[in-house]
Design a protein around this motif. Structure first.
Motif, mmCIF file in Angstrom:
data_model
loop_
_atom_site.group_PDB
_atom_site.id
_atom_site.type_symbol
_atom_site.label_atom_id
_atom_site.label_comp_id
_atom_site.label_asym_id
_atom_site.label_seq_id
_atom_site.Cartn_x
_atom_site.Cartn_y
_atom_site.Cartn_z
ATOM 1 N N VAL A 295 14.508 4.825 18.203
ATOM 2 C CA VAL A 295 14.392 3.802 18.888
ATOM 3 C C VAL A 295 13.137 2.924 18.875
ATOM 4 O O VAL A 295 12.788 2.085 18.404
ATOM 5 C CB VAL A 295 14.917 3.425 20.657
ATOM 6 N N LEU A 296 12.405 3.720 18.961
ATOM 7 C CA LEU A 296 11.304 4.325 18.760
ATOM 8 C C LEU A 296 10.278 2.918 16.741
ATOM 9 O O LEU A 296 9.474 1.611 16.616
ATOM 10 C CB LEU A 296 9.864 4.637 18.164
ATOM 11 N N SER A 297 10.865 2.933 16.255
ATOM 12 C CA SER A 297 11.068 2.928 14.317
ATOM 13 C C SER A 297 11.652 1.330 14.471
ATOM 14 O O SER A 297 11.155 0.482 14.345
ATOM 15 C CB SER A 297 11.655 3.750 13.751
ATOM 16 N N ALA A 298 13.088 1.610 15.524
ATOM 17 C CA ALA A 298 13.656 0.210 15.194
ATOM 18 C C ALA A 298 12.788 -1.146 16.011
ATOM 19 O O ALA A 298 12.728 -2.605 15.101
ATOM 20 C CB ALA A 298 15.097 0.197 16.106
ATOM 21 N N SER A 301 9.877 -2.554 13.848
ATOM 22 C CA SER A 301 10.542 -3.137 12.833
ATOM 23 C C SER A 301 10.029 -4.706 12.372
ATOM 24 O O SER A 301 9.915 -5.152 11.908
ATOM 25 C CB SER A 301 11.610 -2.679 11.618
ATOM 26 N N HIS A 302 10.387 -5.044 13.902
ATOM 27 C CA HIS A 302 9.887 -6.279 13.630
ATOM 28 C C HIS A 302 8.741 -6.583 13.443
ATOM 29 O O HIS A 302 7.952 -7.923 13.949
ATOM 30 C CB HIS A 302 10.451 -6.746 15.627
ATOM 31 N N PHE A 303 7.627 -5.960 13.689
ATOM 32 C CA PHE A 303 6.223 -6.650 13.638
ATOM 33 C C PHE A 303 5.509 -5.344 13.108
ATOM 34 O O PHE A 303 4.812 -6.324 12.259
ATOM 35 C CB PHE A 303 5.490 -5.766 15.131
ATOM 36 N N VAL A 304 5.781 -4.659 12.258
ATOM 37 C CA VAL A 304 5.319 -3.483 10.930
ATOM 38 C C VAL A 304 6.289 -3.554 9.917
ATOM 39 O O VAL A 304 7.046 -3.057 10.246
ATOM 40 C CB VAL A 304 4.339 -2.878 11.647
ATOM 41 N N ARG A 305 5.128 -2.801 8.835
ATOM 42 C CA ARG A 305 5.846 -2.717 7.376
ATOM 43 C C ARG A 305 5.620 -1.480 6.960
ATOM 44 O O ARG A 305 4.034 -0.885 7.061
ATOM 45 C CB ARG A 305 6.679 -3.594 6.331
ATOM 46 N N GLY A 306 6.088 -0.509 6.172
ATOM 47 C CA GLY A 306 5.140 0.545 5.558
ATOM 48 C C GLY A 306 5.116 1.811 6.280
ATOM 49 O O GLY A 306 5.596 1.692 7.762
ATOM 50 N N GLN A 307 3.943 2.575 5.709
ATOM 51 C CA GLN A 307 3.949 4.131 6.800
ATOM 52 C C GLN A 307 2.969 3.371 7.968
ATOM 53 O O GLN A 307 1.514 2.916 8.244
ATOM 54 C CB GLN A 307 2.892 5.036 5.677
ATOM 55 N N VAL A 308 2.761 4.077 9.320
ATOM 56 C CA VAL A 308 1.706 3.815 9.941
ATOM 57 C C VAL A 308 1.523 4.515 10.773
ATOM 58 O O VAL A 308 0.664 4.881 11.981
ATOM 59 C CB VAL A 308 2.569 2.716 11.346
ATOM 60 N N GLY A 309 1.574 5.819 10.274
ATOM 61 C CA GLY A 309 1.137 6.939 10.756
ATOM 62 C C GLY A 309 1.544 8.726 10.231
ATOM 63 O O GLY A 309 2.635 8.154 9.800
ATOM 64 N N VAL A 310 1.522 9.375 11.202
ATOM 65 C CA VAL A 310 1.792 10.559 10.305
ATOM 66 C C VAL A 310 2.178 11.851 11.521
ATOM 67 O O VAL A 310 1.421 11.759 12.647
ATOM 68 C CB VAL A 310 1.304 11.279 9.357
ATOM 69 N N PHE A 311 3.675 12.302 11.600
ATOM 70 C CA PHE A 311 3.587 13.486 12.702
ATOM 71 C C PHE A 311 3.557 14.525 11.871
ATOM 72 O O PHE A 311 3.464 14.917 10.637
ATOM 73 C CB PHE A 311 5.318 13.407 12.890
ATOM 74 N N PRO A 319 5.863 11.620 7.091
ATOM 75 C CA PRO A 319 4.935 10.355 7.629
ATOM 76 C C PRO A 319 6.433 9.644 8.361
ATOM 77 O O PRO A 319 6.992 9.844 8.325
ATOM 78 C CB PRO A 319 5.364 8.977 6.356
ATOM 79 N N LEU A 320 5.709 8.540 9.521
ATOM 80 C CA LEU A 320 6.008 7.118 10.032
ATOM 81 C C LEU A 320 6.763 6.328 9.072
ATOM 82 O O LEU A 320 5.202 5.253 9.652
ATOM 83 C CB LEU A 320 5.957 7.247 11.217
ATOM 84 N N VAL A 321 7.335 5.931 8.606
ATOM 85 C CA VAL A 321 7.461 4.773 7.860
ATOM 86 C C VAL A 321 8.776 3.531 8.701
ATOM 87 O O VAL A 321 9.676 4.334 9.044
ATOM 88 C CB VAL A 321 8.285 5.353 6.479
ATOM 89 N N ILE A 322 8.236 2.075 8.162
ATOM 90 C CA ILE A 322 9.196 1.529 9.008
ATOM 91 C C ILE A 322 9.255 0.338 8.165
ATOM 92 O O ILE A 322 9.022 -0.066 7.371
ATOM 93 C CB ILE A 322 8.166 0.436 9.958
#
Length: 440
Positions: A295-298, A301-311, A319-322
């Motif tokens: 849900v976080l990623s979904a 996805s309306h506002f950003v793209r690509g890798q935005v951070g890491v777990f 990576p957290l990739v959107i």
């Protein structure tokens, strides 16, 4: 009591005693030099977890006690999973190895199923990280029903957040007794049957056909009493959205814990865009205590793209990739994006706000968020109980870790927004001013 609380956690995963947690995402994630793990999420806690200093509750012995072998197998499995997978190798200063003989003895002495589960709850609570917890089988069923967002419960049809002076109404379900009595979000239940509302009143559930008298406070209005009769209610947890003058959209996301909340938010944004191009958007994450990683990623996805951070876990990062959204692309709003947060914005809701602040140049308005962003993973146990364990932290691309710090607003506006009507909400009015939306 079902509440919109949560922690950063991964989707529930089926785990047998010797098996590692496996992901339940649509897309599988493979980690380099690390086990395969599910993405993070946050989950509500349907019943209070005892603090580490709390003794197990007094329970009348019953005949449904699990066998000694079963109890010890569950205990050993929980202890081992924590020992091997817990995010903090030092267990946050807790002598985890030293707890083994003490709690094993308690497990052996348990005189009922409830007493055994109380021991297990207390064991995991020793970690004291506000995320990890042991959930008995009956509470697992309640968690899963709440996560569906479509559970049937008997009550008046509200979700309430306990406050020191009453219960703040977060959601009112359609066609419920509360809706028919004109109870609305932002109302406050200050009395139940003539006595002050307490946290134990929860969402005012009870038996079908029973009545309850409530005293309702509404910002700018006189107190009023209403008499409600409880009934079965379908609890659909939905985002709230509207369009403000100046082509400014507003979406309030109450939780990320409902599995289809990403689709619902996408639908809300689609409806807003269908009414004409948006110049700006307000995303309200106040009192949102997190939810599922997908849900976080979904929503992101309306506002950003690509890798935005890491777990990151003890010995790996992922990576957290959107990826592109199924709905509107809102990366180029001419007036910009404002995110509202408060001290109850926690877990993946905090991650969302921080990512939008750093990657989408969103302006964050409100108060410091909770600073509680660990990811928890679900481990299903042989008796139907569940261990939620903090196994990951999160860092933004610049290396910032929100744990213990929270999201720092760009515009600090330290007011209790729950005491205002929507028309007079200072934080919402500031967001509209920043986006050039003018008076409502």
């Amino acid at each position: 009591m079902a509440t919109l609380t949560g922690c950063g956690m991964a989707p529930a995963s089926a785990v047998t005693a010797p098996s590692p947690a496996t992901p339940s995402w649509e897309a599988e994630i493979t980690l380099t030099n690390a086990p395969t793990v599910p993405p993070a999420t946050t989950i509500p806690i349907p019943s209070p977890v005892p603090t580490p200093t709390s003794p197990p509750p007094t329970v009348t012995p019953t005949s449904d006690l699990l066998s000694l072998d079963e109890r010890l197998q569950i205990f050993d499995e929980v202890w081992r999973i924590v020992d091997e997978k817990y995010l903090y190798a030092d267990f946050g200063g807790v002598d985890w190895e030293g707890l083994y003989p003490e709690y094993r003895a308690r497990v052996m002495q348990a005189q009922s199923r409830d007493e055994f589960y109380a021991v297990m709850i207390n064991l995991v609570a020793q970690l004291n990280d506000n995320h990890s917890r042991f959930v008995p089988p009956a509470a697992v069923e309640a968690e899963d029903a709440t996560a569906s967002g479509r559970e049937i419960r008997v009550g008046i049809g509200v979700i309430v957040q306990p406050k020191p002076d009453g219960g703040f109404v977060q959601q009112v379900f359609p066609e419920s007794p509360a809706a028919r009595a004109d109870i609305r979000p932002r109302d406050r239940i200050i009395a139940v049957n003539g006595r002050p509302y307490t946290a134990s009143d929860g969402d005012l559930q009870g038996a079908v056909g029973t009545s309850v008298r409530l005293t309702i406070a509404r910002p700018g209005a006189k107190l009023r009493d209403v008499l409600l009769t409880r009934q079965e209610v379908r609890s659909s947890i939905l985002p709230y959205y509207r369009r403000f003058p100046g082509d400014i959209g507003y979406v309030s996301v109450p939780t990320l814990w409902v599995h289809d909340m990403g689709e619902q938010v996408s639908g809300a944004l689609t409806d807003l865009v269908a009414g004409g191009p948006l110049r700006g958007l307000i995303l309200d994450l106040r009192s949102n205590r997190g939810g599922w990683g997908d849900v976080l990623s979904a929503v992101l996805s309306h506002f950003v793209r690509g890798q935005v951070g890491v777990f990151f876990g003890r010995d790996y990062v992922r990576p957290l990739v959107i990826n592109p959204p199924a709905g509107p692309d809102l990366r180029n709003l001419s007036a910009g994006l404002v995110v509202l947060v408060d001290e109850d914005t926690a877990s993946y809701a905090e991650v969302m706000a921080a990512v939008l602040q750093s990657e989408a140049q969103a302006i964050v308005v409100g108060t410091h968020s909770a600073g509680n962003t660990e990811t928890i993973y679900a481990h299903a146990l042989r008796d139907g109980s569940r261990l939620w364990l903090a196994q990951e932290g999160f860092r933004l691309r610049d290396g910032s870790n929100l744990e213990g710090r929270g999201v720092v607003p760009d515009v600090l506006l330290d007011v209790d927004w729950t005491r205002y009507s929507e028309d007079d909400d200072p934080q919402l009015l500031e967001a509209l001013r920043l986006l050039g939306g003018g008076p409502k």
